[in-house]
Design an enzyme around this catalytic site. Structure first.
Site, short mmCIF file in Angstrom:
data_model
loop_
_atom_site.label_atom_id
_atom_site.label_comp_id
_atom_site.label_asym_id
_atom_site.label_seq_id
_atom_site.Cartn_x
_atom_site.Cartn_y
_atom_site.Cartn_z
N LYS A 37 0.83 -1.22 0.00
CA LYS A 37 0.00 0.00 0.00
C LYS A 37 0.87 1.26 0.00
CE LYS A 37 -3.56 2.73 0.60
NZ LYS A 37 -4.48 3.05 -0.50
N LYS A 67 0.41 11.49 5.61
CA LYS A 67 0.80 10.37 6.49
C LYS A 67 1.41 9.24 5.65
CE LYS A 67 -2.20 7.26 7.15
NZ LYS A 67 -3.31 6.35 7.49
P1 NAD Z 1 -11.66 9.43 8.29
O1 NAD Z 1 -10.88 10.46 9.00
O2 NAD Z 1 -12.77 9.83 7.37
O3 NAD Z 1 -12.28 8.37 9.34
C1 NAD Z 1 -11.61 7.89 10.46
C2 NAD Z 1 -12.65 7.63 11.55
O4 NAD Z 1 -12.01 6.99 12.65
C3 NAD Z 1 -13.30 8.92 12.08
O5 NAD Z 1 -14.71 8.79 12.05
C4 NAD Z 1 -12.76 9.02 13.52
O6 NAD Z 1 -13.68 9.63 14.41
C5 NAD Z 1 -12.54 7.56 13.85
N1 NAD Z 1 -11.59 7.31 14.93
C6 NAD Z 1 -10.36 7.88 15.12
N2 NAD Z 1 -9.75 7.32 16.19
C7 NAD Z 1 -10.61 6.39 16.67
C8 NAD Z 1 -10.55 5.47 17.76
N3 NAD Z 1 -9.48 5.41 18.57
N4 NAD Z 1 -11.61 4.63 17.96
C9 NAD Z 1 -12.70 4.69 17.16
N5 NAD Z 1 -12.82 5.55 16.12
C10 NAD Z 1 -11.77 6.38 15.88
O7 NAD Z 1 -10.59 8.54 7.50
P2 NAD Z 1 -10.84 7.64 6.19
O8 NAD Z 1 -10.66 8.49 4.98
O9 NAD Z 1 -12.08 6.84 6.38
O10 NAD Z 1 -9.55 6.69 6.28
C11 NAD Z 1 -9.47 5.62 7.22
C12 NAD Z 1 -8.20 4.83 6.91
O11 NAD Z 1 -8.26 4.31 5.57
C13 NAD Z 1 -6.92 5.67 6.98
O12 NAD Z 1 -5.87 4.90 7.50
C14 NAD Z 1 -6.66 6.03 5.52
O13 NAD Z 1 -5.30 6.31 5.29
C15 NAD Z 1 -7.15 4.79 4.81
N6 NAD Z 1 -7.63 4.96 3.43
C16 NAD Z 1 -8.49 5.97 3.10
C17 NAD Z 1 -8.94 6.09 1.78
C18 NAD Z 1 -9.89 7.18 1.34
O14 NAD Z 1 -10.10 7.33 0.10
N7 NAD Z 1 -10.50 7.94 2.23
C19 NAD Z 1 -8.53 5.15 0.81
C20 NAD Z 1 -7.67 4.12 1.19
C21 NAD Z 1 -7.22 4.03 2.50
#
Ligand code: NAD
Length: 292
Positions: free
Chosen positions: A172, A241
């Protein structure tokens, strides 16, 4: 041993769609998030919202979709949680983009009490999560991959078992380092096209049938950059990140990446104009920026 009950931790742009997809495919899904706003969103979508303690105590498998490796570590090692659970084997499917070292350490720790952890980061964005069409790159044991396969298949169009623990995150980070660099180079190339008298639309039509194309030119430009919508659902902060983790991995692996390091400097130096909360596709906005 089958998986019927799944706990989803983190209901953000990705986790919310994953929870809805898994519920729609017949799994019993409960979910948790530290944000109250997400609890309301879960209720509106008919997803059972519960406490972290309840979720850790009752799920057959756990899907994490959290911002940082340290968030994953905190939930996996919660006192009184998985490390104290003995009634069955639980497999954690960590879909967060995380660092391979943390994944390996957590997988080893969980294995000492009979549980499994797969690093299973994803590509495909919020729409892929909501439609169950993600690409998943999975690191972990053959046995844990086989156990989790029904869940992975429900979430993805393709789940690739890349290798042992940590391998999914290596794949990734390699992918996202390329995307981060491609956004910079495509933005610059389109600035060149327009500066020399060819519109970005005309240039992209050619690039996408020629050898300079990539997912940035084929998917991201038409959807989010040419349209000026910049609403892919992936933040610049999360991409920063990923770039940081990839360059740390290069340094730990004693690999010199001069061009990618420069792309990383550009991502770091643009925090004022492209804040962490902005959409990551802003990096390729050829209209508004001078060269950085
Ligand atoms: P986001 O910020 O939209 O969502 C993260 C969620 O986690 C939030 O709702 C937050 O309140 C919650 N959270 C944070 N700490 C927490 C905890 N300790 N316990 C419970 N909930 C908690 O992020 P996202 O865009 O959904 O991304 C999530 C992961 O997926 C990241 O690692 C990101 O790098 C990865 N990712 C994102 C995408 C994308 O297109 N958005 C694509 C591939 C990978």
């Amino acid at each position: 041993m089958t998986i019927e009950t799944i706990g989803v931790i983190g209901l953000g742009n990705m986790g919310f769609g994953m929870a809805a997809t898994l519920a729609g495919k017949g799994f019993r899904v409960s979910a948790t998030d530290i944000s109250d706003a997400r609890a309301q969103a879960a209720a509106d979508a008919g997803i059972r919202f519960t406490t972290l303690a309840d979720l850790l105590a009752t799920s057959d498998a756990i899907v994490c979709s959290l911002p940082l490796a340290r968030d994953v570590e905190a939930v996996v090692t919660t006192p009184g949680g998985l490390l104290d659970r003995r009634d069955r084997k639980v497999v954690v499917i960590d879909t967060s983009t995380s660092d391979p070292g943390t994944s390996r350490r957590l997988a080893e720790r969980l294995a000492t009490v009979g549980h499994g952890l797969l690093d299973a980061p994803v590509s495909g964005g919020p729409s892929g999560a909501a439609q169950g069409t993600l690409t998943m790159m999975v690191g972990g044991s053959e046995a844990d991959f086989a156990l989790a396969l029904p869940v992975l298949s429900a979430m993805s169009a393709k789940a690739i078992h890349v290798g042992p623990s940590g391998a999914g995150n290596i794949a990734k980070l390699v992918n996202n380092l390329l995307v981060a660099a491609h956004l910079v180079t495509m933005g610059e190339a389109m600035r060149l096209a327009e500066g020399a008298g060819l519109s970005a639309q005309e240039a992209i039509a050619v690039v996408n049938t020629a050898s300079g194309r990539s997912a940035v030119s084929e998917v991201m430009f038409p959807r989010w950059i040419l349209t000026n919508s910049f609403d892919s659902g992936f933040s610049a902060g999360l991409m920063r990140k990923d770039v940081r983790l990839a360059l740390e991995l290069a340094s730990e692996s004693a690999v010199d990446l001069p061009l990618c390091a420069h792309a990383g400097d550009i991502w770091g130096a643009t925090r004022d104009t492209i804040p962490d909360t902005a959409d990551f596709t802003r990096m390729a906005d050829y209209r508004t920026k001078d060269a950085v």
